[in-house]
Enzyme design. Structure first.
Site, mmCIF file in Angstrom:
data_model
loop_
_atom_site.group_PDB
_atom_site.id
_atom_site.type_symbol
_atom_site.label_atom_id
_atom_site.label_comp_id
_atom_site.label_asym_id
_atom_site.label_seq_id
_atom_site.Cartn_x
_atom_site.Cartn_y
_atom_site.Cartn_z
ATOM 1 N N LYS A 120 1.413 7.764 -12.482
ATOM 2 C CA LYS A 120 0.671 8.771 -11.979
ATOM 3 C C LYS A 120 1.077 10.148 -11.454
ATOM 4 C CE LYS A 120 -2.680 6.048 -12.816
ATOM 5 N NZ LYS A 120 -3.782 6.632 -13.573
ATOM 6 N N TYR A 150 3.675 2.152 -11.747
ATOM 7 C CA TYR A 150 2.375 2.706 -11.401
ATOM 8 C C TYR A 150 2.380 4.259 -10.986
ATOM 9 C CZ TYR A 150 -2.798 3.501 -10.516
ATOM 10 O OH TYR A 150 -3.997 3.792 -10.541
HETATM 11 N N1 CAA Z 1 5.402 -1.559 3.081
HETATM 12 C C1 CAA Z 1 6.660 -2.261 3.520
HETATM 13 N N2 CAA Z 1 6.868 -3.620 3.319
HETATM 14 C C2 CAA Z 1 5.950 -4.309 2.581
HETATM 15 C C3 CAA Z 1 4.915 -3.850 1.806
HETATM 16 C C4 CAA Z 1 4.775 -2.369 2.438
HETATM 17 N N3 CAA Z 1 3.452 -1.381 2.053
HETATM 18 N N4 CAA Z 1 3.913 -4.313 1.399
HETATM 19 C C5 CAA Z 1 4.661 -5.740 1.441
HETATM 20 N N5 CAA Z 1 5.815 -5.432 2.136
HETATM 21 C C6 CAA Z 1 6.980 -6.649 2.510
HETATM 22 C C7 CAA Z 1 5.891 -7.869 3.123
HETATM 23 O O1 CAA Z 1 5.679 -7.706 4.407
HETATM 24 C C8 CAA Z 1 7.054 -8.968 2.735
HETATM 25 O O2 CAA Z 1 8.080 -9.106 3.442
HETATM 26 P P1 CAA Z 1 8.578 -10.325 4.133
HETATM 27 O O3 CAA Z 1 9.127 -11.205 3.117
HETATM 28 O O4 CAA Z 1 9.798 -9.821 5.329
HETATM 29 O O5 CAA Z 1 7.285 -10.931 4.784
HETATM 30 C C9 CAA Z 1 7.687 -8.598 1.401
HETATM 31 O O6 CAA Z 1 7.390 -6.981 1.225
HETATM 32 C C10 CAA Z 1 7.061 -9.059 0.137
HETATM 33 O O7 CAA Z 1 5.576 -8.819 0.401
HETATM 34 P P2 CAA Z 1 4.652 -9.648 -0.627
HETATM 35 O O8 CAA Z 1 4.392 -11.136 0.202
HETATM 36 O O9 CAA Z 1 3.260 -9.086 -0.585
HETATM 37 O O10 CAA Z 1 5.151 -9.958 -1.936
HETATM 38 P P3 CAA Z 1 4.604 -10.378 -3.283
HETATM 39 O O11 CAA Z 1 5.637 -10.539 -4.079
HETATM 40 O O12 CAA Z 1 3.608 -11.383 -2.894
HETATM 41 O O13 CAA Z 1 3.465 -9.185 -3.655
HETATM 42 C C11 CAA Z 1 2.776 -6.982 -4.131
HETATM 43 C C12 CAA Z 1 4.016 -7.872 -4.129
HETATM 44 C C13 CAA Z 1 2.296 -7.352 -5.569
HETATM 45 C C14 CAA Z 1 3.544 -5.447 -4.575
HETATM 46 C C15 CAA Z 1 2.120 -6.943 -3.227
HETATM 47 O O14 CAA Z 1 2.581 -6.774 -1.758
HETATM 48 C C16 CAA Z 1 0.997 -6.188 -3.353
HETATM 49 O O15 CAA Z 1 -0.192 -6.347 -4.203
HETATM 50 N N6 CAA Z 1 0.812 -4.752 -2.789
HETATM 51 C C17 CAA Z 1 -0.464 -3.869 -2.700
HETATM 52 C C18 CAA Z 1 0.234 -3.081 -3.805
HETATM 53 C C19 CAA Z 1 -0.932 -1.916 -4.141
HETATM 54 O O16 CAA Z 1 -1.241 -1.119 -3.080
HETATM 55 N N7 CAA Z 1 -1.293 -1.593 -5.223
HETATM 56 C C20 CAA Z 1 -2.566 -0.685 -5.545
HETATM 57 C C21 CAA Z 1 -3.358 -1.268 -6.799
HETATM 58 S S1 CAA Z 1 -4.825 -0.534 -6.742
HETATM 59 C C22 CAA Z 1 -4.506 0.803 -7.574
HETATM 60 O O17 CAA Z 1 -3.505 0.849 -7.941
HETATM 61 C C23 CAA Z 1 -5.447 2.030 -7.731
HETATM 62 C C24 CAA Z 1 -4.957 3.216 -6.855
HETATM 63 O O18 CAA Z 1 -4.448 3.920 -7.753
HETATM 64 C C25 CAA Z 1 -4.978 3.303 -5.827
#
Ligand code: CAA
Length: 240
Positions: free
Chosen positions: A151, A147
């Site tokens: 962008k 993404y």
């Molecule tokens: N920075 C550093 N580490 C991170 C992190 C971050 N931002 N986010 C997650 N992690 C770490 C977690 O702490 C975890 O570490 P541990 O295994 O040591 O605990 C590891 O990464 C895995 O994280 P998740 O348990 O969340 O992993 P997952 O596979 O279940 O999910 C993901 C992964 C789908 C990417 C999820 O983290 C997520 O949804 N993140 C948000 C992503 C986001 O901001 N998307 C925006 C969507 S809206 C949009 O896109 C509109 C726009 O333009 C703004």
């Protein structure tokens, strides 16, 4: 003079607010959607704005759809490339399919949307191209290699189009919304979303209407000297 605006992904989320705002300013609006017929029908019933169904990732479908809009509503002089999807995953788990879907829709979709309307804008010596990018294209985001790449690519598109369109009275600009209260953001896991909100100095998500107001500003006749620029609307989350 009545202007005609095309808004991709224009029946839901930020696009819905954009379509309504342009309509309220007197534009004849065509809003595209990809799949949700029910929502599109409800949107048309509520607003009177015509909707068109096509996949922005498909060039031929986009060109045919744009030809239909031109025939039914008029020549398009304002195009808002808004349609976008997420397929979030950490890079080590991101599949080629997740990469390709997002690139095809969010990046190639912008080409497919603007390219068919560009010759008419050049001929008529007026055009407004507005691409909805994202704060995550500016700063990158964990889980969004696909993404964020698209962008960031949007910003390259508008900066180049701005140079090519300038002599023909066409402006091209990007808006980088931060986290806005839409289905896309609400789909993020609740605890992750709360963490994101706590990192936004404004202390809240943005509203779709706040982005729509940026669009009406850039679309107006008075904004002719603004081109190749990026408006960041993110509650002070990030400065580029
Ligand atoms: N920075 C550093 N580490 C991170 C992190 C971050 N931002 N986010 C997650 N992690 C770490 C977690 O702490 C975890 O570490 P541990 O295994 O040591 O605990 C590891 O990464 C895995 O994280 P998740 O348990 O969340 O992993 P997952 O596979 O279940 O999910 C993901 C992964 C789908 C990417 C999820 O983290 C997520 O949804 N993140 C948000 C992503 C986001 O901001 N998307 C925006 C969507 S809206 C949009 O896109 C509109 C726009 O333009 C703004």
């Amino acid at each position: 003079m009545g202007r005609v605006a095309l808004v991709t992904g224009g029946s839901r989320g930020i696009g819905e607010a954009i379509s309504k705002a342009l309509n309220a300013k007197g534009y004849s609006v065509a809003a595209t959607y990809a799949g949700n017929d029910q929502k599109a029908a409800a949107f048309t019933e509520e607003t009177g704005i015509k909707t068109y169904k096509w996949n922005v990732a498909d060039y031929d479908a986009s060109a045919a759809g744009i030809a239909r809009v031109t025939e039914e509503i008029g020549a398009i002089d304002t195009v808002v490339a808004n349609a976008g999807i997420t397929r979030d995953a950490p890079f080590h788990r991101m599949t080629p399919a997740q990469w390709n879907e997002v690139v095809d829709t969010n990046l190639t979709g912008v080409f497919n949307t603007v390219h068919p309307v560009w010759p008419g804008m050049r001929e008529r010596k007026f055009g407004r191209v507005i691409v909805i990018s994202s704060v995550n294209g500016q700063k990158g985001q964990f889980g969004q290699v696909n993404y964020a790449a698209t962008k960031a690519g949007d910003l390259g598109i508008v900066k180049s189009l701005a140079q090519e369109g300038a002599r023909a009275g066409i402006t091209a600009n990007a808006i980088c919304p931060g986290y806005i209260a839409t289905e896309m953001v609400m789909a993020i896991d609740e605890s992750i979303r709360q963490k994101i909100i706590s990192g936004i100095p404004a202390g809240r998500l943005g509203t779709p209407e706040e982005i729509a107001r940026c669009v009406t500003f850039l679309a107006s006749e008075d904004s002719g000297f603004i081109s190749g620029s990026t408006i960041s609307a993110n509650g002070a989350q990030f400065f580029s």
